[in-house]
Design a protein around this motif. Structure first.
Motif, mmCIF file in Angstrom:
data_model
loop_
_atom_site.group_PDB
_atom_site.id
_atom_site.type_symbol
_atom_site.label_atom_id
_atom_site.label_comp_id
_atom_site.label_asym_id
_atom_site.label_seq_id
_atom_site.Cartn_x
_atom_site.Cartn_y
_atom_site.Cartn_z
ATOM 1 N N MET A 50 0.827 -1.204 0.000
ATOM 2 C CA MET A 50 0.000 0.000 0.000
ATOM 3 C C MET A 50 0.862 1.255 0.000
ATOM 4 O O MET A 50 0.394 2.331 -0.349
ATOM 5 N N ALA A 51 2.134 1.110 0.367
ATOM 6 C CA ALA A 51 3.047 2.255 0.318
ATOM 7 C C ALA A 51 3.147 2.817 -1.092
ATOM 8 O O ALA A 51 3.395 4.016 -1.276
ATOM 9 N N ALA A 52 2.927 1.975 -2.114
ATOM 10 C CA ALA A 52 2.989 2.454 -3.492
ATOM 11 C C ALA A 52 1.927 3.518 -3.749
ATOM 12 O O ALA A 52 2.122 4.402 -4.586
ATOM 13 N N ARG A 53 0.827 3.437 -3.033
ATOM 14 C CA ARG A 53 -0.257 4.415 -3.197
ATOM 15 C C ARG A 53 -0.193 5.529 -2.168
ATOM 16 O O ARG A 53 -0.650 6.638 -2.420
ATOM 17 N N LEU A 54 0.380 5.228 -0.990
ATOM 18 C CA LEU A 54 0.388 6.204 0.099
ATOM 19 C C LEU A 54 1.679 7.013 0.163
ATOM 20 O O LEU A 54 1.710 8.093 0.752
ATOM 21 N N ASP A 111 11.660 5.663 -0.622
ATOM 22 C CA ASP A 111 12.385 4.826 -1.582
ATOM 23 C C ASP A 111 11.728 3.452 -1.730
ATOM 24 O O ASP A 111 11.562 2.934 -2.833
ATOM 25 N N TYR A 112 11.320 2.862 -0.630
ATOM 26 C CA TYR A 112 10.605 1.580 -0.654
ATOM 27 C C TYR A 112 9.269 1.734 -1.382
ATOM 28 O O TYR A 112 8.908 0.909 -2.224
ATOM 29 N N ALA A 113 8.545 2.811 -1.056
ATOM 30 C CA ALA A 113 7.254 3.055 -1.710
ATOM 31 C C ALA A 113 7.430 3.211 -3.215
ATOM 32 O O ALA A 113 6.641 2.676 -4.009
ATOM 33 N N ALA A 114 8.464 3.931 -3.630
ATOM 34 C CA ALA A 114 8.722 4.125 -5.057
ATOM 35 C C ALA A 114 9.060 2.802 -5.736
ATOM 36 O O ALA A 114 8.647 2.548 -6.876
ATOM 37 N N SER A 115 9.794 1.952 -5.033
ATOM 38 C CA SER A 115 10.126 0.644 -5.612
ATOM 39 C C SER A 115 8.866 -0.181 -5.826
ATOM 40 O O SER A 115 8.739 -0.895 -6.833
ATOM 41 N N LYS A 116 7.911 -0.077 -4.929
ATOM 42 C CA LYS A 116 6.673 -0.832 -5.074
ATOM 43 C C LYS A 116 5.756 -0.202 -6.136
ATOM 44 O O LYS A 116 4.965 -0.902 -6.779
ATOM 45 N N GLY A 117 5.890 1.108 -6.330
ATOM 46 C CA GLY A 117 5.193 1.729 -7.453
ATOM 47 C C GLY A 117 5.689 1.168 -8.777
ATOM 48 O O GLY A 117 4.908 0.927 -9.704
ATOM 49 N N ALA A 118 6.993 0.932 -8.874
ATOM 50 C CA ALA A 118 7.559 0.315 -10.071
ATOM 51 C C ALA A 118 7.029 -1.105 -10.247
ATOM 52 O O ALA A 118 6.733 -1.539 -11.375
ATOM 53 N N VAL A 119 6.891 -1.839 -9.158
ATOM 54 C CA VAL A 119 6.344 -3.195 -9.223
ATOM 55 C C VAL A 119 4.906 -3.170 -9.743
ATOM 56 O O VAL A 119 4.494 -4.032 -10.530
ATOM 57 N N ARG A 166 -1.297 -5.976 -2.610
ATOM 58 C CA ARG A 166 -0.730 -4.835 -1.877
ATOM 59 C C ARG A 166 -1.053 -4.985 -0.391
ATOM 60 O O ARG A 166 -2.128 -4.585 0.059
ATOM 61 N N PRO A 167 -0.135 -5.532 0.397
ATOM 62 C CA PRO A 167 -0.377 -5.589 1.836
ATOM 63 C C PRO A 167 -0.306 -4.196 2.454
ATOM 64 O O PRO A 167 0.426 -3.318 1.977
ATOM 65 N N GLY A 168 -1.053 -4.031 3.523
ATOM 66 C CA GLY A 168 -0.967 -2.811 4.312
ATOM 67 C C GLY A 168 -0.072 -3.042 5.523
ATOM 68 O O GLY A 168 1.035 -3.542 5.396
ATOM 69 N N LEU A 169 -0.583 -2.706 6.693
ATOM 70 C CA LEU A 169 0.177 -2.899 7.925
ATOM 71 C C LEU A 169 0.032 -4.350 8.377
ATOM 72 O O LEU A 169 -1.002 -4.746 8.913
ATOM 73 N N THR A 204 -6.345 -10.850 -14.477
ATOM 74 C CA THR A 204 -4.940 -10.531 -14.742
ATOM 75 C C THR A 204 -4.764 -9.017 -14.827
ATOM 76 O O THR A 204 -5.714 -8.280 -15.130
ATOM 77 N N GLY A 205 -3.580 -8.561 -14.495
ATOM 78 C CA GLY A 205 -3.294 -7.130 -14.520
ATOM 79 C C GLY A 205 -4.042 -6.347 -13.457
ATOM 80 O O GLY A 205 -4.333 -5.172 -13.642
ATOM 81 N N THR A 206 -4.317 -6.973 -12.336
ATOM 82 C CA THR A 206 -5.096 -6.293 -11.299
ATOM 83 C C THR A 206 -4.448 -6.465 -9.932
ATOM 84 O O THR A 206 -3.434 -7.132 -9.774
ATOM 85 N N PHE A 207 -5.070 -5.865 -8.923
ATOM 86 C CA PHE A 207 -4.471 -5.774 -7.593
ATOM 87 C C PHE A 207 -5.506 -6.103 -6.520
ATOM 88 O O PHE A 207 -6.664 -5.741 -6.644
ATOM 89 N N ILE A 208 -5.054 -6.802 -5.493
ATOM 90 C CA ILE A 208 -5.867 -7.000 -4.291
ATOM 91 C C ILE A 208 -5.179 -6.254 -3.147
ATOM 92 O O ILE A 208 -4.025 -6.538 -2.822
ATOM 93 N N ASP A 209 -5.884 -5.290 -2.570
ATOM 94 C CA ASP A 209 -5.368 -4.560 -1.414
ATOM 95 C C ASP A 209 -5.764 -5.307 -0.150
ATOM 96 O O ASP A 209 -6.955 -5.445 0.146
ATOM 97 N N VAL A 210 -4.767 -5.811 0.579
ATOM 98 C CA VAL A 210 -5.024 -6.496 1.854
ATOM 99 C C VAL A 210 -4.541 -5.536 2.942
ATOM 100 O O VAL A 210 -3.424 -5.637 3.455
ATOM 101 N N SER A 211 -5.391 -4.568 3.250
ATOM 102 C CA SER A 211 -4.924 -3.413 4.024
ATOM 103 C C SER A 211 -5.908 -2.941 5.085
ATOM 104 O O SER A 211 -5.740 -1.859 5.624
ATOM 105 N N GLY A 212 -6.925 -3.710 5.362
ATOM 106 C CA GLY A 212 -7.883 -3.310 6.385
ATOM 107 C C GLY A 212 -8.668 -2.074 6.032
ATOM 108 O O GLY A 212 -9.239 -1.420 6.903
ATOM 109 N N GLY A 213 -8.694 -1.713 4.746
ATOM 110 C CA GLY A 213 -9.444 -0.541 4.294
ATOM 111 C C GLY A 213 -8.647 0.735 4.260
ATOM 112 O O GLY A 213 -9.159 1.792 3.894
ATOM 113 N N ARG A 214 -7.359 0.658 4.597
ATOM 114 C CA ARG A 214 -6.512 1.867 4.665
ATOM 115 C C ARG A 214 -6.149 2.357 3.269
ATOM 116 O O ARG A 214 -5.819 1.571 2.399
#
Length: 251
Positions: A147-151, A159-167, A189-192, A241-251
Motif C-alpha cells: 500500500m506504500a505504493a499508493r500512500l 524509496d521503498y514506496a517508489a520501488s513498489k510503485g515500479a512493481v 498490496r499488503p498494508g500494515l 490478470t493485470g489487477t491488484f488485491i489490497d489487503v490493508s484493512g481498508g486503509r
C-alpha cells in the motif's frame, strides 16, 4: 513428485508473508521452492513444516539483487521439479526510517536492486519457462507490492514506496504482454502486516502506532495476505490478470 503436482516458487520465503504463502501453497498440493537470502535455518523450518503435512518442498539460497543467483535459482527449480506453474515475487527490503533528504545513493540503489531489478529478473525467468513457445504450460505470477505504493510512505520509506510503485507498473505491463501466452500477472498490496520488516526499519511497534488509522483498527496477518496470493494463483481467478488485491484493512 506426481505429474499432477503444480510447482510454486516463493522468493523471500523464510519468514513473514513469504513463509505463510509457502506453507499455504504446500497444504494445497503445490510443490514449493522456498527461496531465502540469509536465513537458511528459517527456510529449512518452512520446508520441514510443508513436508510434515505431506507436501513437497526444497529450500534454495539466492540474493534477489544478483542476476546470476536468480538464474541459478530458477535452474534449481527446473532440475528438482521439471516445471514452474506459479511465481510469487515476495522478496523485498527496506532501510531505516528516513526522509528523502537524508537518503544516500547507496541506500536507494540497494532498495531498487532487490525490489525492482530482482522482481523484473524473476518475471523474465518465469516467462522463459511458462510460455508455451518456450515449452511451458502457461502459469501465474503474483507480485507482492505494498500500500506504500499508493500512500508514498512520507518521512519513513519513500524509496521503498517508489520501488513498489515500479512493481505495480511492471504488473500492469507484463500482464498485457504475456496474456496471450496463458500467463496471468497480478499483485497483492499488503498494508500494515505483523512481520519483522517493521523492526528492520527501526520501529518494531509501528503497527500499534498506526492501527487506529486503519478502518478495521488492527494490523493484518501474513496468513491473510497468503490467502489472497493463493486465490490469485488458483483457477478461481482464471479471468483475473493485470489487477491488484489490497489487503490493508481498508486503509
Amino acid at each position: 513428485m506426481t505429474t499432477q503436482s503444480k510447482v510454486m516458487l516463493v522468493t523471500g520465503a523464510s519468514r513473514g508473508i513469504g513463509a505463510a504463502t509457502a506453507l499455504l501453497a504446500g497444504s494445497r498440493g503445490y510443490a514449493v521452492c522456498v527461496n531465502y537470502h540469509q536465513r537458511g535455518d528459517a527456510a529449512d523450518a518452512v520446508v520441514q513444516a510443508i513436508r510434515a503435512q505431506g507436501g513437497q518442498a526444497i529450500a534454495v539460497q539466492a540474493d534477489m539483487a544478483q542476476e546470476d543467483q536468480i538464474m541459478t535459482l530458477f535452474e534449481r527449480v527446473q532440475q528438482a521439479y521439471g516445471r514452474l506453474d506459479a511465481l510469487v515475487n515476495n522478496a523485498g527490503v527496506l532501510d531505516r526510517q528516513a526522509t528523502v533528504e537524508q537518503m544516500s545513493a547507496a541506500r536507494i540503489r540497494r532498495i531498487l536492486d532487490t525490489n525492482v531489478l530482482g522482481t523484473f529478473l524473476c518475471c523474465r525467468e518465469a516467462v522463459r519457462r511458462m510460455a508455451p513457445r518456450n515449452g511451458g504450460l502457461g502459469g501465474v505470477i503474483v507480485n507482492i507490492s505494498s500500500m506504500a505504493a499508493r500512500l508514498g510512505a512520507p518521512n519513513e520509506y519513500v524509496d521503498y514506496a517508489a520501488s513498489k510503485g515500479a512493481v505495480d507498473t511492471l504488473t500492469l505491463g507484463l500482464a498485457k504482454e504475456v496474456a496471450g501466452d496463458g500467463i496471468r500477472v497480478n499483485a497483492v498490496r499488503p498494508g500494515l502486516i505483523h512481520t519483522e520488516i517493521h523492526a528492520s526499519g527501526g520501529e518494531p511497534g509501528r503497527i500499534d502506532r498506526l492501527k487506529d488509522a486503519v478502518p478495521l483498527k488492527r494490523g493484518g496477518t501474513p496468513d491473510e495476505v497468503a490467502a489472497a496470493v493463493l486465490w490469485l494463483c488458483s483457477d478461481e481467478a482464471s479471468y483475473t490478470t493485470g489487477t491488484f488485491i489490497d489487503v490493508s484493512g481498508g486503509r
